[in-house]
Design a protein around this motif. Structure first.
Motif, PDB file in Angstrom:
ATOM      1  N   ASP A 135       0.822  -1.219   0.000  1.00 37.37           N
ATOM      2  CA  ASP A 135       0.000   0.000   0.000  1.00 37.37           C
ATOM      3  C   ASP A 135       0.855   1.267   0.000  1.00 37.37           C
ATOM      4  O   ASP A 135       0.337   2.376  -0.109  1.00 37.37           O
ATOM      5  N   GLN A 136       2.166   1.115   0.159  1.00 37.47           N
ATOM      6  CA  GLN A 136       3.073   2.274   0.111  1.00 37.47           C
ATOM      7  C   GLN A 136       3.651   2.445  -1.291  1.00 37.47           C
ATOM      8  O   GLN A 136       4.653   3.128  -1.480  1.00 37.47           O
ATOM      9  N   MET A 137       3.029   1.782  -2.264  1.00 35.70           N
ATOM     10  CA  MET A 137       3.440   1.935  -3.660  1.00 35.70           C
ATOM     11  C   MET A 137       4.875   1.454  -3.898  1.00 35.70           C
ATOM     12  O   MET A 137       5.655   2.140  -4.546  1.00 35.70           O
ATOM     13  N   GLN A 138       5.199   0.297  -3.338  1.00 33.67           N
ATOM     14  CA  GLN A 138       6.560  -0.218  -3.502  1.00 33.67           C
ATOM     15  C   GLN A 138       6.573  -1.682  -3.907  1.00 33.67           C
ATOM     16  O   GLN A 138       5.771  -2.476  -3.389  1.00 33.67           O
ATOM     17  N   PHE A 139       7.502  -2.016  -4.792  1.00 33.42           N
ATOM     18  CA  PHE A 139       7.824  -3.414  -5.067  1.00 33.42           C
ATOM     19  C   PHE A 139       8.877  -3.805  -4.030  1.00 33.42           C
ATOM     20  O   PHE A 139       9.654  -2.956  -3.580  1.00 33.42           O
ATOM     21  N   ASP A 140       8.947  -5.080  -3.675  1.00 41.63           N
ATOM     22  CA  ASP A 140       9.975  -5.488  -2.699  1.00 41.63           C
ATOM     23  C   ASP A 140      11.338  -5.710  -3.347  1.00 41.63           C
ATOM     24  O   ASP A 140      12.341  -5.787  -2.651  1.00 41.63           O
ATOM     25  N   LYS A 141      11.383  -5.833  -4.672  1.00 44.53           N
ATOM     26  CA  LYS A 141      12.680  -6.055  -5.330  1.00 44.53           C
ATOM     27  C   LYS A 141      12.872  -5.071  -6.476  1.00 44.53           C
ATOM     28  O   LYS A 141      11.947  -4.797  -7.224  1.00 44.53           O
ATOM     29  N   LYS A 142      14.097  -4.587  -6.574  1.00 45.23           N
ATOM     30  CA  LYS A 142      14.445  -3.635  -7.641  1.00 45.23           C
ATOM     31  C   LYS A 142      15.122  -4.363  -8.790  1.00 45.23           C
ATOM     32  O   LYS A 142      15.418  -3.774  -9.820  1.00 45.23           O
ATOM     33  N   GLU A 143      15.446  -5.634  -8.573  1.00 44.09           N
ATOM     34  CA  GLU A 143      16.133  -6.382  -9.609  1.00 44.09           C
ATOM     35  C   GLU A 143      15.761  -7.852  -9.546  1.00 44.09           C
ATOM     36  O   GLU A 143      15.664  -8.427  -8.467  1.00 44.09           O
ATOM     37  N   LEU A 144      15.534  -8.433 -10.731  1.00 49.81           N
ATOM     38  CA  LEU A 144      15.256  -9.866 -10.850  1.00 49.81           C
ATOM     39  C   LEU A 144      16.227 -10.391 -11.900  1.00 49.81           C
ATOM     40  O   LEU A 144      16.529  -9.693 -12.863  1.00 49.81           O
ATOM     41  N   THR A 145      16.732 -11.594 -11.704  1.00 48.39           N
ATOM     42  CA  THR A 145      17.699 -12.135 -12.656  1.00 48.39           C
ATOM     43  C   THR A 145      17.260 -13.484 -13.196  1.00 48.39           C
ATOM     44  O   THR A 145      16.830 -14.356 -12.440  1.00 48.39           O
ATOM     45  N   VAL A 146      17.350 -13.641 -14.505  1.00 48.84           N
ATOM     46  CA  VAL A 146      17.029 -14.910 -15.169  1.00 48.84           C
ATOM     47  C   VAL A 146      18.072 -15.157 -16.262  1.00 48.84           C
ATOM     48  O   VAL A 146      18.917 -14.308 -16.527  1.00 48.84           O
ATOM     49  N   THR A 147      17.990 -16.326 -16.886  1.00 52.21           N
ATOM     50  CA  THR A 147      18.912 -16.665 -17.970  1.00 52.21           C
ATOM     51  C   THR A 147      18.133 -16.735 -19.271  1.00 52.21           C
ATOM     52  O   THR A 147      16.995 -17.214 -19.289  1.00 52.21           O
ATOM     53  N   GLU A 148      18.742 -16.271 -20.349  1.00 54.73           N
ATOM     54  CA  GLU A 148      18.051 -16.241 -21.641  1.00 54.73           C
ATOM     55  C   GLU A 148      17.488 -17.616 -22.011  1.00 54.73           C
ATOM     56  O   GLU A 148      18.097 -18.652 -21.724  1.00 54.73           O
ATOM     57  N   GLY A 149      16.312 -17.613 -22.596  1.00 52.86           N
ATOM     58  CA  GLY A 149      15.676 -18.848 -23.037  1.00 52.86           C
ATOM     59  C   GLY A 149      14.946 -19.605 -21.939  1.00 52.86           C
ATOM     60  O   GLY A 149      14.192 -20.544 -22.215  1.00 52.86           O
ATOM     61  N   GLN A 150      15.150 -19.189 -20.669  1.00 53.01           N
ATOM     62  CA  GLN A 150      14.510 -19.841 -19.545  1.00 53.01           C
ATOM     63  C   GLN A 150      13.020 -19.519 -19.527  1.00 53.01           C
ATOM     64  O   GLN A 150      12.624 -18.405 -19.824  1.00 53.01           O
ATOM     65  N   LYS A 151      12.219 -20.521 -19.183  1.00 54.60           N
ATOM     66  CA  LYS A 151      10.800 -20.267 -19.014  1.00 54.60           C
ATOM     67  C   LYS A 151      10.636 -19.697 -17.605  1.00 54.60           C
ATOM     68  O   LYS A 151      11.132 -20.279 -16.636  1.00 54.60           O
ATOM     69  N   VAL A 152       9.968 -18.568 -17.506  1.00 49.29           N
ATOM     70  CA  VAL A 152       9.856 -17.872 -16.225  1.00 49.29           C
ATOM     71  C   VAL A 152       8.390 -17.638 -15.869  1.00 49.29           C
ATOM     72  O   VAL A 152       7.613 -17.201 -16.718  1.00 49.29           O
ATOM     73  N   THR A 153       8.040 -17.957 -14.623  1.00 48.05           N
ATOM     74  CA  THR A 153       6.708 -17.586 -14.143  1.00 48.05           C
ATOM     75  C   THR A 153       6.914 -16.532 -13.065  1.00 48.05           C
ATOM     76  O   THR A 153       7.537 -16.785 -12.040  1.00 48.05           O
ATOM     77  N   LEU A 154       6.424 -15.343 -13.346  1.00 43.35           N
ATOM     78  CA  LEU A 154       6.555 -14.234 -12.407  1.00 43.35           C
ATOM     79  C   LEU A 154       5.201 -14.018 -11.735  1.00 43.35           C
ATOM     80  O   LEU A 154       4.184 -13.860 -12.410  1.00 43.35           O
TER      81      LEU A 154
END
Ligand code: CU
Length: 150
Positions: free
Chosen positions: A32-51
């Protein structure tokens, strides 16, 4: 009979393939304070990602809605956010062709206590900005998805 066996084998092989490509799970929270908890997420190219985006606040979607929109590497964020802000009819996802091309993936908009997921394949290596497109949120609710080379 032979055909049946081949079909069964194909089905088995297909499901094994699906297991091997299980998506990497990433989670982001918004409050409710208009914030995400993370400023950076890391993955590897071609990886299937569920966010998955979890809204851990209490405020409703119409006053403190959050989504995650991942933009192509190098996209200037403010002009994109300006196009998204008036797009209430499409859940603050701009519908024009130019803007659509800039979107790698996005979740739907959620309110307090709700969550939403999106599955995508990590694109080419680079830094992809992500933002919440609820009007006025992108200044604080921003980060980057870092895609590493394989
Ligand atoms: Cu937001």
């Amino acid at each position: 009979m032979k055909t049946l066996l081949i079909s069964l084998f194909t089905i088995a092989a297909t499901s094994l393939g699906a297991i091997a490509q299980d998506a990497v799970k990433l989670e982001l929270t918004g409050n409710d304070q208009m914030q995400f908890d993370k400023k950076e997420l890391t993955v590897t190219e071609g990886q299937k990602v569920t966010l998955t985006l979890k809204h851990i606040g209490k405020l409703a979607k119409n006053v403190m809605g959050h989504n995650v929109v991942i933009l192509q590497a190098g996209t200037p964020v403010p002009p994109f956010a300006m196009k998204a802000a008036p797009a209430a009819a499409t859940d603050y996802i701009p519908a024009d062709e130019e803007s659509k091309k800039l979107i790698v993936a996005h979740t739907k908009m959620v309110g307090g206590g709700e969550s939403a997921s999106v599955t995508f394949t990590a694109p080419a290596p680079g830094d992809y900005p992500y933002i919440c497109t609820f009007p006025g949120h992108f200044g604080l609710m921003t980060g980057k998805l870092v895609v590493k080379a394989k």
